[in-house]
Scaffold this active site. Structure first.
Site, short mmCIF file in Angstrom:
data_model
loop_
_atom_site.label_atom_id
_atom_site.label_comp_id
_atom_site.label_asym_id
_atom_site.label_seq_id
_atom_site.Cartn_x
_atom_site.Cartn_y
_atom_site.Cartn_z
N PHE A 4 7.84 5.86 -2.91
CA PHE A 4 6.78 4.86 -3.04
C PHE A 4 5.44 5.55 -2.82
O PHE A 4 5.21 6.16 -1.78
CB PHE A 4 6.93 3.71 -2.04
CG PHE A 4 5.87 2.66 -2.22
CD1 PHE A 4 6.02 1.67 -3.18
CD2 PHE A 4 4.70 2.69 -1.47
CE1 PHE A 4 5.02 0.72 -3.39
CE2 PHE A 4 3.71 1.74 -1.68
CZ PHE A 4 3.87 0.75 -2.64
N LYS A 43 -2.60 4.76 6.09
CA LYS A 43 -2.17 3.72 7.03
C LYS A 43 -2.66 3.84 8.48
O LYS A 43 -3.55 3.12 8.90
CB LYS A 43 -0.65 3.57 6.99
CG LYS A 43 -0.16 2.97 5.67
CD LYS A 43 1.27 2.50 5.74
CE LYS A 43 1.63 1.63 4.55
NZ LYS A 43 2.18 2.33 3.38
N ASP A 89 3.10 13.26 0.76
CA ASP A 89 2.55 11.93 1.03
C ASP A 89 2.91 11.54 2.46
O ASP A 89 4.04 11.15 2.74
CB ASP A 89 3.12 10.94 0.01
CG ASP A 89 2.59 9.52 0.20
OD1 ASP A 89 1.96 9.24 1.24
OD2 ASP A 89 2.81 8.68 -0.70
C1 LIG Z 1 1.88 2.29 1.95
C2 LIG Z 1 2.08 3.55 1.24
C3 LIG Z 1 1.27 3.91 0.15
C4 LIG Z 1 0.24 2.97 -0.43
O1 LIG Z 1 -0.79 2.72 0.47
P1 LIG Z 1 -1.81 1.52 0.17
O2 LIG Z 1 -2.82 1.63 1.25
O3 LIG Z 1 -1.00 0.25 0.24
O4 LIG Z 1 -2.37 1.73 -1.17
C5 LIG Z 1 1.46 5.15 -0.42
N1 LIG Z 1 2.40 6.00 0.03
C6 LIG Z 1 3.19 5.69 1.07
C7 LIG Z 1 4.18 6.69 1.54
C8 LIG Z 1 3.08 4.45 1.70
O5 LIG Z 1 3.89 4.14 2.71
#
Ligand SMILES: *Cc1c(COP(=O)(O)O)cnc(C)c1O
Length: 406
Positions: free
Chosen positions: A140, A256, A227
């Site tokens: 994701f 986050k 990521d």
């Molecule tokens: C939540 C998340 C995203 C997206 O972040 P947003 O602030 O919602 O755009 C991308 N990568 C990972 C691993 C995530 O957990």
């Protein structure tokens, strides 16, 4: 008639808010530490932390005055001017990661979008006309078209084609699949993965796999892009989850937990990626604004002062052990996995309804990938609160599994 009384208050009518979320019939009004209260006065233990965002919990006594001070001075000014707090936060992120510079934005998908652009430009600079990025099953990376295309979940992609091209997908922890890519796809420029897949169901990349991918990226002149939007910023007990493998990425998107609730995103880059983008190549209006930067600087400072990495590791281990002990031998519990305060409990069946049941019992959590209960609480969680999560959650899981197998 003995239909159960509805326990939750009815959902507030919101005809003007677009219906993009399935929400619980709860509106939160305020919080303190790892506790939050709803508008009906009911109290909850926060096992979700706003989805791994509220690093310092709620109303932190040192974060609040710092943000109040910043709001009264300067919230936003645009990137036409130097923002000294950007250098301060970037220098701190580089010191913690061993990387070289940072680009600031506001969200996770934006950080990933910048990473994707860096990988594309890195390829074009080498003379490739169609650079490709390796991505993963169950990944994701966000909801913009490029990050949605990188995401490995056909359900969230459905209805939004045509997707962005230039991604090739492999399974996690399968080195042979990646080596096959190296042999067959000459225009690959980067490998892009979550160190621990979050939305996909708390699936960690193994230490051996991460080291092997690092070595392969070096050999192939690929960028390693990790990521860490969800698993970074102390959540696993190290500043960044990849540090458990003793490696460094070339590109690391963050978001986050970085602002403890204030939107802050960053892409931190090592020497091979730090100068790929130059003036005019990328930008964002809100990124790096003084309020966001102050939130990042103070969050990292407080984490350091209060030993929150050590806390996440210790309380997270206690929480995982508590869950494992209470759920040991329970039919229907497939696996409990994760690191630090990023924990998934996989059941053998869809369990989305546990979200509402846990809230009714006074615990906030989430369910991801349909059958994985996810706990990503604030990093200030203490041992008593961890024990309370176990005490609330385990009976709910046992009752749920008993009902369904009957
Ligand atoms: C939540 C998340 C995203 C997206 O972040 P947003 O602030 O919602 O755009 C991308 N990568 C990972 C691993 C995530 O957990």
């Amino acid at each position: 008639m003995n239909a159960p009384e509805p326990v939750a208050p009815s959902a507030p009518a919101e005809p003007h808010v677009m219906g993009t979320y399935g929400r619980l019939p709860i509106a939160l009004s305020h919080g303190q530490g790892c506790r939050v209260w709803d508008t009906a006065g009911r109290r909850y233990l926060d096992g979700l932390g706003g989805i791994a965002v509220n690093t310092l919990g709620h109303a932190h006594p040192r974060l609040v005055p710092a943000l109040q001070d910043q709001v009264a001075k300067l919230i936003h000014c645009s990137n036409y001017y130097h923002v000294p707090l950007q250098e301060q936060l970037a220098a701190k992120l580089c010191a913690l990661s061993g990387l070289e510079n940072a680009f600031f934005c506001s969200t996770g998908l934006e950080a990933n979008e910048a990473a994707i652009k860096i990988a594309r430009k890195f390829g074009h600079d080498k003379g490739f006309d169609r650079p490709e990025i390796v991505v993963y099953e169950k990944a994701f990376h966000g909801r913009s078209l490029a990050t949605l295309s990188a995401t490995g979940n056909p359900k969230v992609q459905a209805g939004f084609g045509p997707l962005v091209e230039g991604f090739v997908r492999v399974p996690l922890n399968d080195l042979a699949a990646l080596e096959e890519i190296a042999r067959t796809r000459p225009q690959v420029t980067a490998v892009f993965l979550e160190v621990i897949q979050g939305e996909g169901g708390i699936h960690p990349a193994t230490v051996d796999y991460l080291r092997a991918v690092r070595a392969l990226c070096d050999r192939q002149d690929w960028l390693l892009m990790l990521d860490e939007v969800q698993c970074g910023i102390g959540r696993t007990g190290k500043w960044f989850a990849h540090q458990w493998a003793g490696i460094r990425p070339d590109v690391m998107p963050l978001a986050k937990g970085l602002g403890s609730g204030v939107p802050v995103g960053a892409v931190v880059c090592g020497p091979r990626a730090a100068r790929v983008l130059g003036p005019g190549n990328h930008g964002t209006t809100f990124g790096g604004n003084p309020l966001a930067m102050r939130a990042g600087v103070e969050t990292l400072r407080i984490m350091e002062e209060d030993g929150l990495l050590e806390n996440a590791a210790r309380v997270g281990a206690a929480l995982r052990e508590g869950l494992a002990r209470r759920l040991a031998g329970q039919a229907g519990v497939v696996e409990i996995r994760g690191a630090g305060l990023m924990i998934g409990i996989e059941l053998d069946r869809p369990c989305g309804e546990l979200l509402g049941r846990a809230a009714e019992a006074g615990l906030l959590l989430s369910v991801t990938a349909e059958r994985v209960i996810r706990l990503v609480p604030p990093l200030i969680l203490n041992a008593d609160e961890a024990a309370e999560i176990v005490d609330i959650l385990c009976p709910l899981v046992e009752a749920f599994l008993a009902e369904r197998s009957a």
